[in-house]
Design a protein around this motif. Structure first.
Motif, short mmCIF file in Angstrom:
data_model
loop_
_atom_site.label_atom_id
_atom_site.label_comp_id
_atom_site.label_asym_id
_atom_site.label_seq_id
_atom_site.Cartn_x
_atom_site.Cartn_y
_atom_site.Cartn_z
N LEU A 238 -15.74 29.35 -93.67
CA LEU A 238 -16.80 28.63 -92.99
C LEU A 238 -16.66 28.66 -91.47
N CYS A 239 -15.41 28.62 -90.97
CA CYS A 239 -15.28 28.52 -89.51
C CYS A 239 -14.09 29.29 -88.95
N CYS A 241 -10.94 28.59 -89.49
CA CYS A 241 -9.78 27.72 -89.30
C CYS A 241 -8.90 27.72 -90.55
N CYS A 247 -12.56 22.35 -89.10
CA CYS A 247 -13.81 22.93 -88.60
C CYS A 247 -14.56 21.89 -87.77
N SER A 251 -19.84 23.86 -84.08
CA SER A 251 -19.15 24.76 -83.18
C SER A 251 -19.28 26.20 -83.65
N THR A 252 -18.90 27.12 -82.79
CA THR A 252 -18.86 28.53 -83.18
C THR A 252 -17.61 28.79 -84.00
N SER A 253 -17.61 29.90 -84.68
CA SER A 253 -16.46 30.25 -85.54
C SER A 253 -15.19 30.34 -84.72
N CYS A 256 -11.37 25.10 -83.72
CA CYS A 256 -10.70 24.24 -84.71
C CYS A 256 -10.16 22.99 -84.04
#
Length: 258
Positions: A238-239, A241, A247, A251-253, A256
């Motif tokens: 999903l992110c 992290c 996550c 926020s952007t990928s 963290c």
């Protein structure tokens, strides 16, 4: 193959592996061998479990369920009938909408909005054409199940599966359970070794994190266990992290929280 607890690592998505057989003139869930179900291996009529799934989907309109069937049903349209009788066709995700050649799947939000919240895969190739049930190996790669899939540093593909790094298949399933299952040893298996294997299979799958993982005795561990593995994979998917709880919303990928 053992009946397993089965996770799909996307928020709002759950899954099960079921073995389906012809038995007593109906479709049954059964853990058996050589395509034959017996009195001592039969579990229950498939419609009983499918009605529970229908009740769950009805009561939870934002949830998605994935079923992967080790399928031994030979009766013509036998599976289609039992899914229809259980009231599940209104949730069916059609084969025509499934991504081909490794393309991306729809967003969970779109699947929920369209009420296409039941994904079903069969192990019988012909049923994709005859019954509209997706043939698993057209869409998914999978590592070896049982003891062969538990060797540290190694993640070979299951014989029926394409190579794990075949990107024409968009889904990755990782098995991590013993053959036969041993309850007492599952604590150690899930307490670090499982996450280590997920990293090994990430590399074997061409730097793709698993979408699914199958384990026995999922509640047993000396630490975070299968649930930490879920959090790790959700975070990665999903992110980017190491834990989904890290996550940062919106926020952007790769952003963290500590």
């Amino acid at each position: 193959m053992s009946p397993l607890v089965f996770f799909h690592f996307q928020n709002g998505v759950r899954g099960l592996m079921l073995d389906t057989y012809d038995f007593e003139g109906d479709v049954w869930l059964c853990h058996s061998f050589k395509g034959q179900c017996y009195d001592f291996t039969a579990f229950e009529p498939a419609i009983d479990t499918l009605k529970e799934i229908e009740a769950f989907l009805s009561a939870n309109p934002a949830e998605i369920v994935t079923l992967i069937l080790e399928d031994y049903v030979q009766a013509p349209n036998g599976l289609t009938k039992v899914f229809t009788d259980a009231g599940l066709m209104k949730y069916w995700f059609p084969v025509s909408n499934m991504p081909k050649n490794g393309q991306d799947w729809p967003l969970v939000s779109d699947m929920v909005a369209n009420n296409q919240r039941l994904l079903v895969f069969t192990s019988i190739r012909s049923k994709e054409q005859s019954e509209g049930i997706a043939y698993q190996w057209n869409y998914m790669v999978e590592n070896q199940y049982g003891d062969g899939g538990m060797k540290a540093g190694s993640c070979p593909n299951r014989a029926e599966s394409a190579s794990l790094d075949d990107r024409s298949k968009s889904l990755v399933l990782v098995n991590y359970f013993r053959s036969p299952p041993i309850k007492l040893l599952s604590c150690g298996d899930h307490s670090g070794n499982l996450i280590n294997m997920l990293h090994t299979c990430y590399g074997a799958a061409g730097n793709r994190w698993a979408n699914f993982v199958a384990v026995d005795y999922y509640k047993r561990s000396d630490g975070g266990g299968s649930f930490q593995a879920v959090d790790t994979l959700n975070g990665k998917l999903l992110c980017g992290c190491d834990d989904v709880h890290a996550c940062v919303p919106g926020s952007t990928s790769g952003v963290c929280s500590p």
